[in-house]
Design a protein around this motif. Structure first.
Motif, PDB file in Angstrom:
ATOM      1  N   ASP A 163       8.847  10.070  12.736  1.00 44.16           N
ATOM      2  CA  ASP A 163       7.678   9.300  13.269  1.00 44.16           C
ATOM      3  C   ASP A 163       6.475  10.013  12.999  1.00 44.16           C
ATOM      4  O   ASP A 163       6.191  10.990  13.134  1.00 44.16           O
ATOM      5  CB  ASP A 163       7.704   8.824  14.788  1.00 44.16           C
ATOM      6  CG  ASP A 163       6.966   7.816  15.039  1.00 44.16           C
ATOM      7  OD1 ASP A 163       5.960   7.357  14.253  1.00 44.16           O
ATOM      8  OD2 ASP A 163       6.837   7.331  16.278  1.00 44.16           O
ATOM      9  N   CYS A 164       5.407   9.183  11.860  1.00 45.99           N
ATOM     10  CA  CYS A 164       4.270   9.733  11.513  1.00 45.99           C
ATOM     11  C   CYS A 164       3.201   9.252  11.648  1.00 45.99           C
ATOM     12  O   CYS A 164       3.145   7.875  11.710  1.00 45.99           O
ATOM     13  CB  CYS A 164       4.696  10.112   9.816  1.00 45.99           C
ATOM     14  SG  CYS A 164       6.139  11.228   9.556  1.00 45.99           S
ATOM     15  N   LEU A 165       1.941   9.759  11.684  1.00 47.18           N
ATOM     16  CA  LEU A 165       0.608   9.196  11.244  1.00 47.18           C
ATOM     17  C   LEU A 165       0.521   9.314   9.722  1.00 47.18           C
ATOM     18  O   LEU A 165       0.903  10.180   9.124  1.00 47.18           O
ATOM     19  CB  LEU A 165      -0.368  10.049  11.888  1.00 47.18           C
ATOM     20  CG  LEU A 165      -0.167  10.332  13.519  1.00 47.18           C
ATOM     21  CD1 LEU A 165      -1.507  11.017  14.028  1.00 47.18           C
ATOM     22  CD2 LEU A 165      -0.121   8.843  14.486  1.00 47.18           C
ATOM     23  N   VAL A 166      -0.015   8.185   9.439  1.00 48.87           N
ATOM     24  CA  VAL A 166      -0.368   8.137   7.686  1.00 48.87           C
ATOM     25  C   VAL A 166      -1.799   7.736   7.528  1.00 48.87           C
ATOM     26  O   VAL A 166      -2.507   6.911   8.262  1.00 48.87           O
ATOM     27  CB  VAL A 166       0.579   7.078   7.145  1.00 48.87           C
ATOM     28  CG1 VAL A 166       1.920   7.349   7.260  1.00 48.87           C
ATOM     29  CG2 VAL A 166       0.359   5.619   7.914  1.00 48.87           C
ATOM     30  N   TYR A 167      -2.257   8.121   6.303  1.00 48.43           N
ATOM     31  CA  TYR A 167      -3.474   7.660   5.920  1.00 48.43           C
ATOM     32  C   TYR A 167      -3.537   7.604   4.372  1.00 48.43           C
ATOM     33  O   TYR A 167      -3.083   8.505   3.508  1.00 48.43           O
ATOM     34  CB  TYR A 167      -4.629   8.715   6.295  1.00 48.43           C
ATOM     35  CG  TYR A 167      -5.909   8.550   5.991  1.00 48.43           C
ATOM     36  CD1 TYR A 167      -6.784   7.450   6.605  1.00 48.43           C
ATOM     37  CD2 TYR A 167      -6.407   9.129   4.838  1.00 48.43           C
ATOM     38  CE1 TYR A 167      -8.081   7.143   6.066  1.00 48.43           C
ATOM     39  CE2 TYR A 167      -7.815   8.758   4.323  1.00 48.43           C
ATOM     40  CZ  TYR A 167      -8.724   7.891   4.964  1.00 48.43           C
ATOM     41  OH  TYR A 167      -9.849   7.608   4.576  1.00 48.43           O
ATOM     42  N   PRO A 168      -4.070   6.441   3.716  1.00 51.72           N
ATOM     43  CA  PRO A 168      -4.581   5.204   4.299  1.00 51.72           C
ATOM     44  C   PRO A 168      -3.651   4.453   4.609  1.00 51.72           C
ATOM     45  O   PRO A 168      -2.381   4.287   3.967  1.00 51.72           O
ATOM     46  CB  PRO A 168      -5.554   4.671   3.585  1.00 51.72           C
ATOM     47  CG  PRO A 168      -4.952   5.078   2.263  1.00 51.72           C
ATOM     48  CD  PRO A 168      -4.305   6.695   2.282  1.00 51.72           C
ATOM     49  N   GLY A 169      -3.504   3.850   6.132  1.00 52.59           N
ATOM     50  CA  GLY A 169      -2.191   3.119   6.397  1.00 52.59           C
ATOM     51  C   GLY A 169      -2.300   1.891   5.724  1.00 52.59           C
ATOM     52  O   GLY A 169      -1.015   1.500   5.451  1.00 52.59           O
ATOM     53  N   LYS A 170      -3.000   1.109   5.338  1.00 53.46           N
ATOM     54  CA  LYS A 170      -3.079  -0.082   4.485  1.00 53.46           C
ATOM     55  C   LYS A 170      -2.383  -0.044   3.234  1.00 53.46           C
ATOM     56  O   LYS A 170      -1.690  -0.680   2.531  1.00 53.46           O
ATOM     57  CB  LYS A 170      -4.656  -0.863   4.451  1.00 53.46           C
ATOM     58  CG  LYS A 170      -5.267   0.068   3.775  1.00 53.46           C
ATOM     59  CD  LYS A 170      -6.379  -0.811   3.397  1.00 53.46           C
ATOM     60  CE  LYS A 170      -7.613  -0.155   2.534  1.00 53.46           C
ATOM     61  NZ  LYS A 170      -9.156  -0.795   2.718  1.00 53.46           N
ATOM     62  N   LYS A 171      -2.209   1.338   2.831  1.00 54.19           N
ATOM     63  CA  LYS A 171      -1.682   1.505   1.272  1.00 54.19           C
ATOM     64  C   LYS A 171      -0.081   2.280   1.690  1.00 54.19           C
ATOM     65  O   LYS A 171       0.736   2.330   0.786  1.00 54.19           O
ATOM     66  CB  LYS A 171      -2.391   2.685   0.480  1.00 54.19           C
ATOM     67  CG  LYS A 171      -3.718   2.055  -0.050  1.00 54.19           C
ATOM     68  CD  LYS A 171      -4.359   3.069  -0.959  1.00 54.19           C
ATOM     69  CE  LYS A 171      -5.782   2.531  -1.400  1.00 54.19           C
ATOM     70  NZ  LYS A 171      -6.350   3.432  -2.324  1.00 54.19           N
ATOM     71  N   LEU A 172       0.165   2.478   2.797  1.00 57.14           N
ATOM     72  CA  LEU A 172       1.404   3.218   3.271  1.00 57.14           C
ATOM     73  C   LEU A 172       2.263   2.077   4.164  1.00 57.14           C
ATOM     74  O   LEU A 172       2.507   2.441   5.111  1.00 57.14           O
ATOM     75  CB  LEU A 172       1.426   4.340   3.557  1.00 57.14           C
ATOM     76  CG  LEU A 172       0.650   5.360   2.999  1.00 57.14           C
ATOM     77  CD1 LEU A 172       0.488   6.683   3.623  1.00 57.14           C
ATOM     78  CD2 LEU A 172       1.706   5.761   1.810  1.00 57.14           C
ATOM     79  N   LYS A 173       2.720   0.966   3.358  1.00 59.60           N
ATOM     80  CA  LYS A 173       3.683  -0.091   4.406  1.00 59.60           C
ATOM     81  C   LYS A 173       4.830  -0.039   4.037  1.00 59.60           C
ATOM     82  O   LYS A 173       5.437   0.876   3.143  1.00 59.60           O
ATOM     83  CB  LYS A 173       3.114  -1.509   4.018  1.00 59.60           C
ATOM     84  CG  LYS A 173       1.549  -1.843   4.221  1.00 59.60           C
ATOM     85  CD  LYS A 173       1.250  -3.019   3.781  1.00 59.60           C
ATOM     86  CE  LYS A 173      -0.415  -3.311   3.982  1.00 59.60           C
ATOM     87  NZ  LYS A 173      -0.804  -4.748   3.692  1.00 59.60           N
ATOM     88  N   PRO A 174       5.958  -0.457   4.787  1.00 59.63           N
ATOM     89  CA  PRO A 174       7.313  -0.252   4.789  1.00 59.63           C
ATOM     90  C   PRO A 174       7.830  -0.640   3.283  1.00 59.63           C
ATOM     91  O   PRO A 174       7.430  -1.747   2.822  1.00 59.63           O
ATOM     92  CB  PRO A 174       8.012  -1.258   5.683  1.00 59.63           C
ATOM     93  CG  PRO A 174       7.001  -1.256   6.655  1.00 59.63           C
ATOM     94  CD  PRO A 174       5.397  -1.261   6.182  1.00 59.63           C
ATOM     95  N   GLY A 175       8.735   0.315   2.750  1.00 57.39           N
ATOM     96  CA  GLY A 175       9.108   0.049   1.497  1.00 57.39           C
ATOM     97  C   GLY A 175       8.372   0.880   0.478  1.00 57.39           C
ATOM     98  O   GLY A 175       8.946   1.225  -0.658  1.00 57.39           O
ATOM     99  N   LYS A 176       7.122   1.416   0.846  1.00 56.83           N
ATOM    100  CA  LYS A 176       6.310   2.233  -0.183  1.00 56.83           C
ATOM    101  C   LYS A 176       6.990   3.793  -0.157  1.00 56.83           C
ATOM    102  O   LYS A 176       7.546   4.263   0.613  1.00 56.83           O
ATOM    103  CB  LYS A 176       5.079   2.373   0.451  1.00 56.83           C
ATOM    104  CG  LYS A 176       4.198   2.916  -0.676  1.00 56.83           C
ATOM    105  CD  LYS A 176       3.990   1.809  -1.898  1.00 56.83           C
ATOM    106  CE  LYS A 176       2.652   2.360  -2.912  1.00 56.83           C
ATOM    107  NZ  LYS A 176       2.593   1.367  -3.601  1.00 56.83           N
ATOM    108  N   GLN A 177       7.257   4.021  -1.558  1.00 59.24           N
ATOM    109  CA  GLN A 177       7.796   5.438  -1.801  1.00 59.24           C
ATOM    110  C   GLN A 177       6.511   6.544  -2.062  1.00 59.24           C
ATOM    111  O   GLN A 177       5.615   6.183  -2.854  1.00 59.24           O
ATOM    112  CB  GLN A 177       8.832   5.642  -2.700  1.00 59.24           C
ATOM    113  CG  GLN A 177       9.362   6.701  -3.095  1.00 59.24           C
ATOM    114  CD  GLN A 177      10.354   6.786  -3.753  1.00 59.24           C
ATOM    115  OE1 GLN A 177      11.755   6.007  -3.434  1.00 59.24           O
ATOM    116  NE2 GLN A 177      10.708   7.559  -4.967  1.00 59.24           N
TER     117      GLN A 177
END
Length: 349
Positions: free
Chosen positions: A96-110
């Motif tokens: 489970d992670c924090l991500v930045y920028p969140g809007k560019k890291l949506k489910p399915g993104k590699q």
């Protein structure tokens, strides 16, 4: 019980930005909870404070390089840097992670990890799902290879209130760390040196090690005014069978059990039953200790100074009494003690 009851004013200049050198030269505020007496020492003076056959319980966790940088391709196939902060391990390859920028890291993104923007891909990870804290991320490497990569190449995370760069990452590790898995240090243990531990052992002070992996939930703000309704974060804890047996023996012999830090406290109090016996096990704990908690195993503690309105401030207020802690913290502020992770320490007995 109100959240505002655990607030206090802290001048920003008292937030320690760098560790004291040597480790054991930090200041120590000694609070005797029954007499309300306060004394000031250096940390190495614990040689004169502790008794023969006292038992110090240490957290043997090790901080991982939890701040990860990677690259994604945008719609123009340009590579853009992103950041992932490991929060809580789910299984061998999933966090489970924090991500930045969140809007560019949506489910399915590699996301690809590379030493440099145009270099070869060393490891990749995929955003599998969303979570309460950010994203569920699956890595392409198993645990051992994953840890080897991040130990060499990524960054030890520091709390957001530390603005200065840490020149030596070992200073955010205890000298007795053994098992990798935390994203933050058990900071009360940062004051110990190998030499001080040896001198304490020569004095017949005993040491035992337990395990709690500190996850980012420890920094989660309390967002409810009625603190009794706060939902506590979970952390992985473990006590080995031989350690539990020795701790129960020490307790039966009326030796003082002294926790080094609130993380060790959470382990000891989580594994102690209503009869006062501690058991060996491994699990996640969500124990929330605040005033009127019935203490079962811990007799004294070392701890750093904690953030206003934090669950850790509530924990030590439960142990020492809220008025005692208010008095001690006022003394610390008035006398310019250093606060938080790289700050000075308290001994409460």
């Amino acid at each position: 019980m109100k959240l505002s009851d655990f607030d206090y004013h802290l001048p920003e200049e008292l937030i320690a930005q760098t560790p004291v050198e040597p480790r054991d030269h930090s200041r120590l505020l000694h609070l005797e909870k029954d007499s309300w007496n306060i004394q000031e020492w250096k940390f190495y003076d614990i040689l004169d404070i502790l008794w023969e056959n006292d038992v110090l319980v240490l957290n043997k966790t090790k901080v991982i390089n939890a701040r990860l940088h990677g690259y994604i391709k945008n719609i123009e196939w340009e590579e853009k840097e992103v950041e992932i902060f490991l929060h809580k391990q789910i299984d061998d390859i999933t966090w489970d992670c924090l991500v930045y920028p969140g809007k560019k890291l949506k489910p399915g993104k590699q996301v690809d990890f590379k030493l440099e923007k145009d270099g070869p891909v060393i490891m990749n990870w995929e955003i599998k799902d969303t979570s309460d804290s950010g994203r569920i991320v699956e890595f392409s490497k198993g645990w051992m290879e994953f840890m080897e990569i991040i130990e060499k190449l990524w960054e030890i995370p520091l709390p957001p209130y530390i603005k200065e760069k840490l020149e030596n990452s070992d200073r955010y590790q205890t000298v007795f760390n053994e098992i990798t898995g935390s994203v933050a240090a058990p900071t009360a243990g940062l004051h110990f040196t190998p030499e001080l531990i040896k001198k304490l052992e020569d004095k017949w002070v005993k040491f035992e090690k337990v395990l709690l992996h500190v996850w980012l939930g420890t920094f989660k703000n309390v967002e409810v005014e009625d603190v009794t309704t706060h939902k506590m974060h979970s952390e992985y804890i473990e006590i080995e069978d031989d350690v539990a047996k020795r701790l129960n023996q020490y307790k039966s012999e009326w030796k003082r059990i002294i926790s080094v830090g609130t993380t060790s406290i959470r382990v000891l109090e989580s594994f102690t039953d209503e009869t006062g016996l501690i058991s060996s096990w491994s699990m996640d704990t969500q124990i929330f200790i605040y005033p009127w908690y019935k203490w079962k195993f811990v007799d004294a503690m070392f701890t750093n100074f904690h953030l206003p309105k934090s669950t850790l401030l509530m924990l030590i207020s439960s142990f020492a009494g809220k008025q005692n802690i208010e008095k001690a913290y006022k003394y610390a502020v008035d006398n310019k003690f250093r606060f938080f992770s790289f700050g000075d320490a308290m001994f409460i007995e």
